[in-house]
Every structure is written in C-alpha cells, then in structure tokens.
Motif scaffolding. Structure first.
Motif, mmCIF file in Angstrom:
data_model
loop_
_atom_site.group_PDB
_atom_site.id
_atom_site.type_symbol
_atom_site.label_atom_id
_atom_site.label_comp_id
_atom_site.label_asym_id
_atom_site.label_seq_id
_atom_site.Cartn_x
_atom_site.Cartn_y
_atom_site.Cartn_z
ATOM 1 N N LEU A 137 -32.382 40.438 43.493
ATOM 2 C CA LEU A 137 -33.160 39.616 42.553
ATOM 3 C C LEU A 137 -34.657 39.866 42.725
ATOM 4 O O LEU A 137 -35.404 39.960 41.747
ATOM 5 C CB LEU A 137 -32.838 38.130 42.765
ATOM 6 C CG LEU A 137 -31.458 37.667 42.316
ATOM 7 C CD1 LEU A 137 -31.207 36.231 42.768
ATOM 8 C CD2 LEU A 137 -31.312 37.764 40.800
ATOM 9 N N ILE A 141 -21.950 37.783 40.119
ATOM 10 C CA ILE A 141 -22.206 38.516 41.357
ATOM 11 C C ILE A 141 -20.905 39.242 41.680
ATOM 12 O O ILE A 141 -19.857 38.615 41.757
ATOM 13 C CB ILE A 141 -22.580 37.572 42.519
ATOM 14 C CG1 ILE A 141 -23.846 36.790 42.183
ATOM 15 C CG2 ILE A 141 -22.746 38.349 43.817
ATOM 16 C CD1 ILE A 141 -24.170 35.700 43.193
ATOM 17 N N GLY A 194 -29.896 34.924 55.601
ATOM 18 C CA GLY A 194 -29.736 36.204 54.907
ATOM 19 C C GLY A 194 -28.369 36.810 55.126
ATOM 20 O O GLY A 194 -27.840 37.523 54.260
ATOM 21 N N LEU A 235 -28.001 34.358 35.632
ATOM 22 C CA LEU A 235 -27.264 35.125 36.636
ATOM 23 C C LEU A 235 -25.784 34.950 36.307
ATOM 24 O O LEU A 235 -25.148 33.988 36.721
ATOM 25 C CB LEU A 235 -27.590 34.618 38.040
ATOM 26 C CG LEU A 235 -26.836 35.241 39.205
ATOM 27 C CD1 LEU A 235 -26.868 36.759 39.160
ATOM 28 C CD2 LEU A 235 -27.385 34.739 40.525
ATOM 29 N N SER A 247 -17.056 39.226 50.491
ATOM 30 C CA SER A 247 -17.842 38.055 50.100
ATOM 31 C C SER A 247 -19.270 38.483 49.750
ATOM 32 O O SER A 247 -19.771 39.488 50.230
ATOM 33 C CB SER A 247 -17.852 37.029 51.234
ATOM 34 O OG SER A 247 -18.478 37.569 52.375
ATOM 35 N N ALA A 248 -19.899 37.696 48.902
ATOM 36 C CA ALA A 248 -21.289 37.960 48.510
ATOM 37 C C ALA A 248 -22.210 37.569 49.660
ATOM 38 O O ALA A 248 -22.107 36.471 50.198
ATOM 39 C CB ALA A 248 -21.642 37.161 47.259
ATOM 40 N N ARG A 249 -23.115 38.475 50.051
ATOM 41 C CA ARG A 249 -24.046 38.181 51.143
ATOM 42 C C ARG A 249 -25.353 37.685 50.539
ATOM 43 O O ARG A 249 -25.931 38.334 49.666
ATOM 44 C CB ARG A 249 -24.269 39.423 52.004
ATOM 45 C CG ARG A 249 -24.972 39.152 53.323
ATOM 46 C CD ARG A 249 -25.010 40.388 54.213
ATOM 47 N NE ARG A 249 -25.733 41.475 53.601
ATOM 48 C CZ ARG A 249 -27.062 41.617 53.632
ATOM 49 N NH1 ARG A 249 -27.801 40.717 54.263
ATOM 50 N NH2 ARG A 249 -27.648 42.626 53.038
ATOM 51 N N ALA A 250 -25.814 36.538 51.024
ATOM 52 C CA ALA A 250 -27.006 35.907 50.437
ATOM 53 C C ALA A 250 -28.213 36.839 50.482
ATOM 54 O O ALA A 250 -28.967 36.939 49.515
ATOM 55 C CB ALA A 250 -27.309 34.590 51.166
ATOM 56 N N GLY A 251 -28.399 37.541 51.601
ATOM 57 C CA GLY A 251 -29.571 38.394 51.731
ATOM 58 C C GLY A 251 -29.554 39.541 50.733
ATOM 59 O O GLY A 251 -30.603 39.951 50.218
ATOM 60 N N ALA A 252 -28.373 40.077 50.439
ATOM 61 C CA ALA A 252 -28.283 41.171 49.468
ATOM 62 C C ALA A 252 -28.592 40.681 48.060
ATOM 63 O O ALA A 252 -29.311 41.334 47.299
ATOM 64 C CB ALA A 252 -26.882 41.798 49.521
ATOM 65 N N VAL A 253 -28.069 39.516 47.717
ATOM 66 C CA VAL A 253 -28.370 38.943 46.398
ATOM 67 C C VAL A 253 -29.872 38.690 46.280
ATOM 68 O O VAL A 253 -30.503 39.004 45.264
ATOM 69 C CB VAL A 253 -27.584 37.633 46.180
ATOM 70 C CG1 VAL A 253 -27.994 36.957 44.878
ATOM 71 C CG2 VAL A 253 -26.082 37.919 46.194
ATOM 72 N N TYR A 254 -30.446 38.144 47.340
ATOM 73 C CA TYR A 254 -31.885 37.877 47.349
ATOM 74 C C TYR A 254 -32.687 39.161 47.106
ATOM 75 O O TYR A 254 -33.607 39.193 46.277
ATOM 76 C CB TYR A 254 -32.280 37.245 48.689
ATOM 77 C CG TYR A 254 -33.749 37.274 48.970
ATOM 78 C CD1 TYR A 254 -34.618 36.452 48.260
ATOM 79 C CD2 TYR A 254 -34.281 38.140 49.923
ATOM 80 C CE1 TYR A 254 -35.981 36.483 48.497
ATOM 81 C CE2 TYR A 254 -35.641 38.182 50.166
ATOM 82 C CZ TYR A 254 -36.481 37.353 49.451
ATOM 83 O OH TYR A 254 -37.827 37.401 49.670
ATOM 84 N N ALA A 290 -25.652 34.997 55.525
ATOM 85 C CA ALA A 290 -24.619 34.043 55.096
ATOM 86 C C ALA A 290 -23.910 34.528 53.841
ATOM 87 O O ALA A 290 -24.467 35.282 53.042
ATOM 88 C CB ALA A 290 -25.260 32.677 54.825
#
Lengths: 392, 392
Positions: free
Chosen positions: A303, A321, B314, A318, A293-300, B316
């Motif tokens: 970016l 992902i 982060g 975007l 799954s995509a981890r929000a912190g990594a995407v943040y 999530a």
C-alpha cells in the motif's frame, strides 16, 4: 462434451492424468485433448494455485538478470507464442483474446530517481539485443502516458508490447476449452502416485479411489514436491515462495492506461490495470513454507509503495488481499519434461514468477512430448532431473 | 424458550418491537424481557452494525474533550454499571464475565513525545476529578508494563480500570440471554413504521408482513434515520460515520497485556488485545455515506501507526479488515428516549464511538421508561428531539 465435476466412480482410466488444474495443468490438458489424448485433471481446489494471486505480466526481460541464459530464451519463446495461443483458445470458445485474459496495455517502467533512470537505459539496451521494443521517455512523456502518476518522476521506459494476461480469465477459458475437447476433471486431493516397478500406473485419491493411467503429469505448482509415491530422485525439488497481491478499485474512469512497474526507494512494485477496473498491486516475496495467511507488513509495504507511485490509490477500495505460493526450483527456473527416475512421470512445475508467461511453451512442449515423443529444444535445459546430474 | 430464527407467520403481535438487534437493541430486548414485556427484535443482518467492527474500549474520559458535559456524566454512569451488568448477564447464562466479553486488562495511554506526555499529565489531572484511577509512568515503567512497545517512548498514563468488552461476545450473550427470557427475533428488513393518527402501531417488513405493537424502539444504529413512516420531526437525525478496524494475529504467546492507545505524529491509534490472541487495531473516522468498503488509505495508515507503536505487528497475520458505520447525531451524543413527535416511538441510537460503553445505561433506561414510564435523570439531556427545541 463432459460435465465439469464428476465423481470418481465414472472416471477410472485415462491416457494421461494431470495432477493440478491451474493455468499450467489446464493448458496441458487442453493441448493434449486437441491431439486426441484422453486426459483427466485432478485438483482439490485450483484457486489455491499461484495463478489466482498472480498479476500475469508478460514481461520476460524485466524479470531477469542481465545474462543471456536459457531461461531468457525460454521466456522470449513463450512470449512469441502468446498471441497465437490466445487467438486459438479464443477461437475455440467463440470469443476474442480479451475474453481469455490477454489485454494489450503495454508496460511503463517508471524511474524513481536519476539512478533508476540510468538502470532503465541499460535495460533498454539489453532489450534491443532481443528485438524487444522499448522507448526511453522523460518526465514529460511519462506524464503524457500516465497522467495520474506522482509528480516529479524523472522518466521511464515504455515497452509497448509487454502486455498482460488476467490469469483468472485465462484459467477459466482453458478449463472450458478443455471440457469442449473432452477433458474430464475430478475435484479431489491426490494422495500418492501409484507405481509398479519403475513406471507410474495412476494416482490414488483421498476418497480411496484410483485413477489409472500410463502417464501422470505433475503440474501441482508449489505442492508438486509433496506427492508421495515416486522414488526420491523423481520428486521435483520445488519449494513454496509466498507472494501477496492486492486488488484495488477506484471509482469512475480508469486512471492507468498501462501496466506500471517501478521501484520505490529500492522496493519493486507493480500496478496492473484490469479490464474490470481493478488494479492489481504486487508483490511480496517471502519464504514462509505453506503458510498462506496475509502478512500485515507485506500489505503495508504494498500500500505504501503503490500510493507513492499513484497517490490517489489511497482513496481506492481495498477489494481483495490474495496470497499465493509460487513454485520455486533450486535455480528458480522451471522443471519441464520426463522424469529420469520414473517411467511415465512427466513434470511441469517450478515456474516461479513466470507461470502465466510460460504457459504456452509449457503446454505446447508437454503435449508434443506425449503425442510425438519429443520435447522442443528450447525446453531441453529445463529437464526436471538436471540437479541430480550436477556433482554436489 | 424460543428459537432464534422464526418466520414472520408466527410473530404478529408484541408489546414492543425493537428495530435493530445490535448490542443496543439486543440489550434493550433482554432488559425489557426481564420485566415481562413481550419483545420482538427485527434486523436483516445484525453483523452490519457498528458493534461488529468496534474495539469495545470502556474509556469514557479519553474519548472526550476536557469539558464537564452531560455526556461525560452519562459515560461515567454507564461505566459504573458495567461490572454488575456483565455479572448479571453472565449469571443468566451460567457463565462468567469473560464469556460475555468483559476483559479486565486496563489501558496504557502511550506518549509519542514530550508534548504528548504533557497532554497526558493534563488528562491525569482531569481524570482525578472523577475518581478515575490513573498513574503517570515514565519510559522505564512503560517498558515494564508493555515490553513489546517500540523503544524510546518517553512514558504514558496507566489507567488500570479502563477495561474492554469484546462486542461480538457481548452481542451473542445478549441475544442468548434474551431468547431465554422469551425475546423473539425476526430476520427481516423493516420497510416502514406503521402509524395511525399520532401513534405507532407496528412495523412493516420487506416480505409484506406486519409486526403489530403499541411501542416501537428504534435501535438501528446508522440506519435509524432512514426509516419511512414517522413524521419528519420524529426521525432521528443520525448520519453514518465510517470506521475501519483491523484484526491482527501474532503467533505464540500474547505480546500485549493492556489496551494500548496513543498518537503517532498526531494520528490516534489503539491496539486492543483480545482473549483469543487477536489484536484489534483502530480506527479510521470517515464521512462516506453508507459506503462500507475498505479504503486502502485507511488500512495503510492503521498498519503504519500500529507498527510504529508495536514493531513486531509487521509479522502478524492480517486476519480481518472490518468496516462499520457509527451512528452520529448532530452533536455526536446519543439520542435516547421517547420521541416527542410520535406516540409509542422510542429512540435509542446516535451512540457514535461509545455504543458498547453506553449499552448498560441505554438498556436500563429504555426498560425503565417502558416498564415504569420514566427515564433515569442521567438520560434526560439526550432526548431525541432536543435539536428541534433549539432555535435555529
């Protein structure tokens, strides 16, 4: 010529079964078929492989520590193979090297600050020992090469021969070239490697059928360590190392001319401009098991750091992902060669961050092993059972 | 009972055609069908509507400026209708209010700093004038209500009756309840409103067929201003206002008990915890025409500000990026009522950020207009031709 997808009913025997049809498995199959070996590839979903997420940078030095290891020599060997490999693949398809994914953009390593610039000077000196062309440049020349980068960057290192390969184009080309050479593909999950005594005799599939073959090549990437059947010492010690990349799209003319790599406050980041106008931004490195799954912190963080280098990316679409699982071995170097513990089992995995770079040497090497009985010298340090031979 | 999707061949006449089957269109259709009006809804893809992206907060005061406008009274009127509306909808489906999307979590408005806290004191005083319950709380009570929020926040405002509605559950429930009452749905694009003299006579569909009806309700959200057919003054003046939301998922037990809203260094942000464990994070506000692509900078800012309020986000999963187009009118207030310029044309759009909140009053009002010939007083200031009547 064979059709791409066939049921298992008409594929029951082969000289070689390749488990995994990512870039490594598809390249091995193509190279073997060129040598008139009857090959079947098996994969339930090749797009889950790490290649589908990867940026495909051909940058063997910058991925390494400053030690002259066998892995550096393997990386350089495979880098040298790339132009001919791409040309041969393209020729078989009546295409050019760009159609099989090779894009000669070169790379610009960007320094974030003065300390970074000093580190790039060291890298420049290190690269010269291996005849890797690179030029140290100041801020003005950096802006000349890449005018869209953030203002105020102090300079960088231009590596004009560090190119890129789009792994999605590459895998597609390898699969097509393989089919033309008679490679058959089965879309299925392998449930176990069949053995008799101390030899393989094929693989069992999830639908209950069996593919019989005297040789099984394990090229299942991060999943290579999960296959049932082989005795414990013969199963490659690979673990999944999660990586995330983004694909961004800016309207209008392309803003980047080169692969751009850098560190933003210590965080590594790269921007790889594709021929189709997308920019691949990567990559996270996470130990999270088989979670994709995509981890929000990594995407943040991707970016954030990408915009720090190229501010107008904030306005980009975007578009994707992507999350992949790199196959990591205990020393993060590949595992290529015959298993010492099970006759007929050949391993080609553990390529970690360098699967695309190492595709030519791996495929050439495994095909040589199967056709001629011997692996090239440069692959000898990467025997899959090397960890067994080191005293604990 | 009718089937959900039917070809146009068996739907050629109705009392009312509702263009748009989002929450507004589906609610109008249901309310009309309860009054034995034969209704057909038409929509090529309801999920493109703004409701699919929306968080669905029922927070009429915090969305407004501090002026006692007709819009505030409309918002409060619709808020008061919500419990009975949800109960009636649930009863028709044999379900409870949660199944139709209403979730009574209350809202916590978080102050980022002392200046924010002062602004919340003003909001508290303002809300009291309209009998909206709210309690000013300090940092300790804030941590008691929401222990997972970032440390050091100075306090906030607890609005125990500002609840939320999951618009995806709501739309599904409205469509099902409508079907039970005989509402028919056609999946198609409306190409134009047919007119004869100064009256509507139905709509033409992209497949070349016609739905004949003496009344057409325009509830097509941001697309309502693009329909051909009506004379210029009868087309609602709505523009698309792009909004992006994210859906994040944390493993384990839910970490938020309330809707959480705040400003991070001046940027508004909200976190809406759903019953299914997801947290909706929103929302950007962008004027970008009908472009619905995800903008990297907006995703970045939402992730940044959401993590500032709730650091563990982060970790999530970034489960979804959603982009919708809010229907914005010239004064960002809704357009509800009979068109003054074309007989039989009724408008129900322009709900901007408050479509979910305003669903009950809009649906009740339009059904009253069509069944009884009169719109409730509270909707009179929102006549769709009000801009025509103001001297330029």
């Amino acid at each position: 010529m064979q059709s791409q997808h066939r049921t298992t009913a008409d594929v029951t025997t082969a000289d070689v079964v390749v488990v995994g049809a990512g870039v490594i498995g598809a390249a091995i199959a193509w190279r073997c078929a060129q040598r008139r070996i009857a090959v079947v590839t098996v994969d339930p979903d090749p797009t889950r492989g790490a290649w589908h997420t990867a940026a495909g940078m051909l940058a063997p030095v910058t991925e390494l520590q400053y030690t002259e290891t066998p892995l550096l020599h393997l990386n350089l060997d495979s880098l040298r193979r790339w132009p001919a490999f791409a040309a041969e693949l393209a020729a078989e398809l009546g295409a050019d090297e760009r159609a099989v994914g090779l894009r000669r953009t070169g790379t610009v390593l960007v320094a974030w600050d003065a300390a970074d610039l000093a580190a790039l000077r060291d890298l420049h000196a290190f690269g010269q020992r291996f005849d890797i062309a690179s030029i140290l440049i100041g801020g003005r020349d950096l802006r000349g090469l890449e005018p869209a980068l953030a203002a105020g960057l102090p300079g960088g290192l231009h590596a004009p021969d560090d190119h890129q390969v789009d792994p999605r184009l590459l895998r597609d080309a390898l699969a097509r070239a393989g089919r033309r050479r008679g490679v058959r593909h089965v879309t299925a999950e392998v449930t176990r490697v069949r053995t008799t005594g101390d030899r393989v005799e094929g693989v069992d599939l999830a639908d209950g059928t069996t593919l019989a073959a005297p040789v099984v090549v394990l090229a299942a990437g991060a999943w290579s360590g999960t296959l049932a059947g082989p005795p414990p010492g013969a199963v490659p010690a690979v673990r999944p190392v999660k990586g995330q990349t983004l694909r961004l799209r800016l309207p209008g003319t392309p803003v980047l001319n080169h692969v751009v790599r850098g560190r933003v406050k210590g965080n590594p980041i790269y921007l790889v401009p594709r021929a189709d106008g997308r920019i691949v931004v990567g990559a996270s490195t996470e130990e999270a098991g088989f979670d994709r799954s995509a981890r929000a912190g990594a995407v943040y963080e991707l970016l954030r750091d990408a915009q720090s280098l190229l501010p107008e990316l904030g306005e980009a679409e975007l578009a994707e992902i992507s999350t992949g699982l790199r196959p990591g071995s205990p020393d993060n170097a590949p595992l290529v060669g015959a298993s010492g513990a099970l006759g007929g089992l050949v391993v080609a995995t553990g390529h970690y961050r360098n699967g695309v770079l190492l595709t030519p040497v791996t495929a050439d090497g495994v095909a040589a092993l199967l056709a001629d009985g011997a692996l090239p010298d440069v692959l000898h340090p990467f025997a899959p059972d090397r960890f067994e031979r080191i005293p604990a």
